[in-house]
Design a protein around this motif. Sequence first.
Motif, PDB file in Angstrom:
ATOM      1  N   ALA A  24       0.876  -1.176   0.000  1.00 49.33           N
ATOM      2  CA  ALA A  24       0.000   0.000   0.000  1.00 49.33           C
ATOM      3  C   ALA A  24       0.901   1.210   0.000  1.00 49.33           C
ATOM      4  N   GLY A  25       0.459   2.221  -0.637  1.00 49.29           N
ATOM      5  CA  GLY A  25       1.279   3.418  -0.711  1.00 49.29           C
ATOM      6  C   GLY A  25       0.971   4.401   0.400  1.00 49.29           C
ATOM      7  N   THR A  26       1.410   5.600   0.199  1.00 47.72           N
ATOM      8  CA  THR A  26       1.183   6.683   1.154  1.00 47.72           C
ATOM      9  C   THR A  26       0.211   7.669   0.516  1.00 47.72           C
ATOM     10  N   VAL A  27      -0.778   8.060   1.275  1.00 53.72           N
ATOM     11  CA  VAL A  27      -1.748   9.017   0.736  1.00 53.72           C
ATOM     12  C   VAL A  27      -1.112  10.412   0.732  1.00 53.72           C
ATOM     13  N   VAL A  28      -0.995  10.970  -0.437  1.00 52.94           N
ATOM     14  CA  VAL A  28      -0.393  12.295  -0.594  1.00 52.94           C
ATOM     15  C   VAL A  28      -1.452  13.386  -0.429  1.00 52.94           C
ATOM     16  N   TRP A  29      -2.628  13.082  -0.936  1.00 49.90           N
ATOM     17  CA  TRP A  29      -3.779  13.986  -0.773  1.00 49.90           C
ATOM     18  C   TRP A  29      -5.045  13.138  -0.731  1.00 49.90           C
ATOM     19  N   SER A  30      -5.912  13.435   0.229  1.00 51.53           N
ATOM     20  CA  SER A  30      -7.185  12.744   0.327  1.00 51.53           C
ATOM     21  C   SER A  30      -8.297  13.645  -0.164  1.00 51.53           C
ATOM     22  N   GLY A  31      -9.108  13.113  -1.042  1.00 58.79           N
ATOM     23  CA  GLY A  31     -10.293  13.848  -1.496  1.00 58.79           C
ATOM     24  C   GLY A  31     -11.552  13.261  -0.901  1.00 58.79           C
ATOM     25  N   SER A  32     -11.408  12.728   0.324  1.00 56.64           N
ATOM     26  CA  SER A  32     -12.557  12.113   0.995  1.00 56.64           C
ATOM     27  C   SER A  32     -13.684  13.124   1.178  1.00 56.64           C
ATOM     28  N   PHE A  33     -14.893  12.700   0.862  1.00 62.58           N
ATOM     29  CA  PHE A  33     -16.041  13.588   1.039  1.00 62.58           C
ATOM     30  C   PHE A  33     -16.525  13.610   2.482  1.00 62.58           C
ATOM     31  N   ASP A  34     -15.876  12.826   3.345  1.00 61.23           N
ATOM     32  CA  ASP A  34     -16.279  12.809   4.752  1.00 61.23           C
ATOM     33  C   ASP A  34     -15.929  14.101   5.481  1.00 61.23           C
ATOM     34  N   SER A  35     -15.116  14.951   4.865  1.00 60.74           N
ATOM     35  CA  SER A  35     -14.830  16.243   5.489  1.00 60.74           C
ATOM     36  C   SER A  35     -16.017  17.194   5.358  1.00 60.74           C
ATOM     37  N   TYR A  36     -17.013  16.771   4.615  1.00 58.58           N
ATOM     38  CA  TYR A  36     -18.177  17.618   4.343  1.00 58.58           C
ATOM     39  C   TYR A  36     -19.436  16.921   4.834  1.00 58.58           C
ATOM     40  N   GLU A  37     -20.244  17.634   5.593  1.00 59.65           N
ATOM     41  CA  GLU A  37     -21.497  17.035   6.067  1.00 59.65           C
ATOM     42  C   GLU A  37     -22.636  17.336   5.121  1.00 59.65           C
ATOM     43  N   THR A  38     -22.632  18.536   4.581  1.00 58.54           N
ATOM     44  CA  THR A  38     -23.697  18.935   3.645  1.00 58.54           C
ATOM     45  C   THR A  38     -23.056  19.630   2.454  1.00 58.54           C
ATOM     46  N   ALA A  39     -23.843  19.769   1.415  1.00 55.09           N
ATOM     47  CA  ALA A  39     -23.344  20.448   0.212  1.00 55.09           C
ATOM     48  C   ALA A  39     -22.875  21.862   0.550  1.00 55.09           C
ATOM     49  N   ALA A  40     -23.577  22.512   1.475  1.00 52.99           N
ATOM     50  CA  ALA A  40     -23.234  23.903   1.817  1.00 52.99           C
ATOM     51  C   ALA A  40     -21.818  23.999   2.399  1.00 52.99           C
ATOM     52  N   ASP A  41     -21.302  22.895   2.961  1.00 51.91           N
ATOM     53  CA  ASP A  41     -19.942  22.929   3.523  1.00 51.91           C
ATOM     54  C   ASP A  41     -18.890  23.224   2.450  1.00 51.91           C
ATOM     55  N   PHE A  42     -19.174  22.857   1.208  1.00 52.19           N
ATOM     56  CA  PHE A  42     -18.209  23.154   0.137  1.00 52.19           C
ATOM     57  C   PHE A  42     -18.067  24.664  -0.058  1.00 52.19           C
ATOM     58  N   ASP A  43     -19.114  25.411   0.317  1.00 49.00           N
ATOM     59  CA  ASP A  43     -19.079  26.875   0.164  1.00 49.00           C
ATOM     60  C   ASP A  43     -18.159  27.550   1.178  1.00 49.00           C
TER      61      ASP A  43
ATOM     62  N   VAL B 259     -11.900   9.194  -3.787  1.00 47.23           N
ATOM     63  CA  VAL B 259     -10.897  10.035  -4.447  1.00 47.23           C
ATOM     64  C   VAL B 259      -9.674  10.229  -3.535  1.00 47.23           C
ATOM     65  N   TYR B 260      -8.512   9.838  -3.994  1.00 48.03           N
ATOM     66  CA  TYR B 260      -7.268  10.132  -3.273  1.00 48.03           C
ATOM     67  C   TYR B 260      -6.081   9.938  -4.199  1.00 48.03           C
ATOM     68  N   ILE B 261      -4.973  10.504  -3.788  1.00 48.22           N
ATOM     69  CA  ILE B 261      -3.737  10.401  -4.561  1.00 48.22           C
ATOM     70  C   ILE B 261      -2.689   9.734  -3.684  1.00 48.22           C
ATOM     71  N   GLU B 262      -2.005   8.766  -4.269  1.00 48.97           N
ATOM     72  CA  GLU B 262      -1.115   7.889  -3.514  1.00 48.97           C
ATOM     73  C   GLU B 262       0.263   7.835  -4.179  1.00 48.97           C
ATOM     74  N   SER B 263       1.286   7.750  -3.344  1.00 50.50           N
ATOM     75  CA  SER B 263       2.638   7.509  -3.859  1.00 50.50           C
ATOM     76  C   SER B 263       3.101   6.150  -3.357  1.00 50.50           C
ATOM     77  N   GLY B 264       4.192   5.656  -3.886  1.00 48.35           N
ATOM     78  CA  GLY B 264       4.703   4.349  -3.458  1.00 48.35           C
ATOM     79  C   GLY B 264       4.038   3.246  -4.247  1.00 48.35           C
ATOM     80  N   ASP B 265       3.634   2.180  -3.540  1.00 44.87           N
ATOM     81  CA  ASP B 265       2.982   1.063  -4.225  1.00 44.87           C
ATOM     82  C   ASP B 265       1.489   1.313  -4.324  1.00 44.87           C
ATOM     83  N   ILE B 266       0.919   0.959  -5.450  1.00 48.63           N
ATOM     84  CA  ILE B 266      -0.516   1.191  -5.633  1.00 48.63           C
ATOM     85  C   ILE B 266      -1.337   0.284  -4.717  1.00 48.63           C
TER      86      ILE B 266
END
Length: 270
Positions: A18-37, A238-245
């Motif tokens: 498994a690699g290392t997550v360089v950036w996470s695009g997890s949607f769990d950081s958002y509870e509602t659509a308005a949080d993107f605002d 959605v996430y970006i990984e380095s190292g091994d896939i």
Amino acid sequence: MLSLRLGYVLALAGLSKAGTVVWSGSFDSYETAADFDKWSWANQVGEYQWYIHGDGPTSDYLALDEAYKNPAVETEAHGLKLTISSNATWNSNMERAELIPQTTADLGTGTLYYHFSIKREEENAPDSTLEHQILFFESHFTELKYGIGSPTTDLQWYVGGTSQWGTDFVPGTWFNFAYEIDFDGQTVALWASTDDAELEKVGDAVSASTSTNSADFHVGVLRIVNQDPPEDWYISGVYIESGDITTSVAGVAANATSTAAKRDGKFGRL
Ligand SMILES: *[C@@H]1O[C@H](CO)[C@@H](O)[C@H](O)[C@H]1NC(C)=O
Ligand SMILES: CC(=O)N[C@H]1CO[C@H](CO)[C@@H](O)[C@@H]1O
């Protein structure tokens, strides 16, 4: 005997790959659509920049729900339903709703795996006669397309404007991908699977003008022709990984994800 044992050791090593997550695009950081605002150029919080969209409320374009994720993704509680419509216009008359990574991480050096899963349903189905650009970079050195090429009903992988691979974009199935981008060697390869199957390499490395300023990966959809009716697209994992896939669609341990986010100082601050 020796080769058998070697094979066994390699198999074990493979399990822990498994690699290392360089950036996470997890949607769990958002509870509602308005949080993107909460993101703005003056207040760069969360995992995503959100400025490529129409003038309607964000809830016209984005919605979160457990039903919108690939159930095989274990590192995320909900996914995204992204809707484009005739009023989803930005900087042109094209229909666009696109999220951009919000990060200080370098997303353009070495070899990185850009992971994501997408799905469509019969309801508000994407129009297979109109060109869509999906999860693309500004320079289009790698992207998915739909509604173009042969057949237009295929979800196709394009590199620099040339179709490399395609699969029937049937409704109700999750299509999992990873762009394997070698920014130094200037190549892109494609990994893919459906639903809960492990990713497999489906497209060998082809030469590409690989580059990113780390803020031009468009997590979303652009449709060139503007007309009714609206279309729904589903995105998760959605996430970006380095190292091994990581070939398991379950994802990299949530901890790796939150470590990357904490390093960015963004996680949980919405
Ligand atoms: C934009 O289009 C969608 C889909 O037709 C509709 O639900 C929404 O109300 C529209 N928003 C505005 C601001 O007109
Ligand atoms: C696999 C792993 O290390 N899991 C840990 C992730 O972090 C939580 C707490 O934040 C732990 O409970 C898990 O054991």
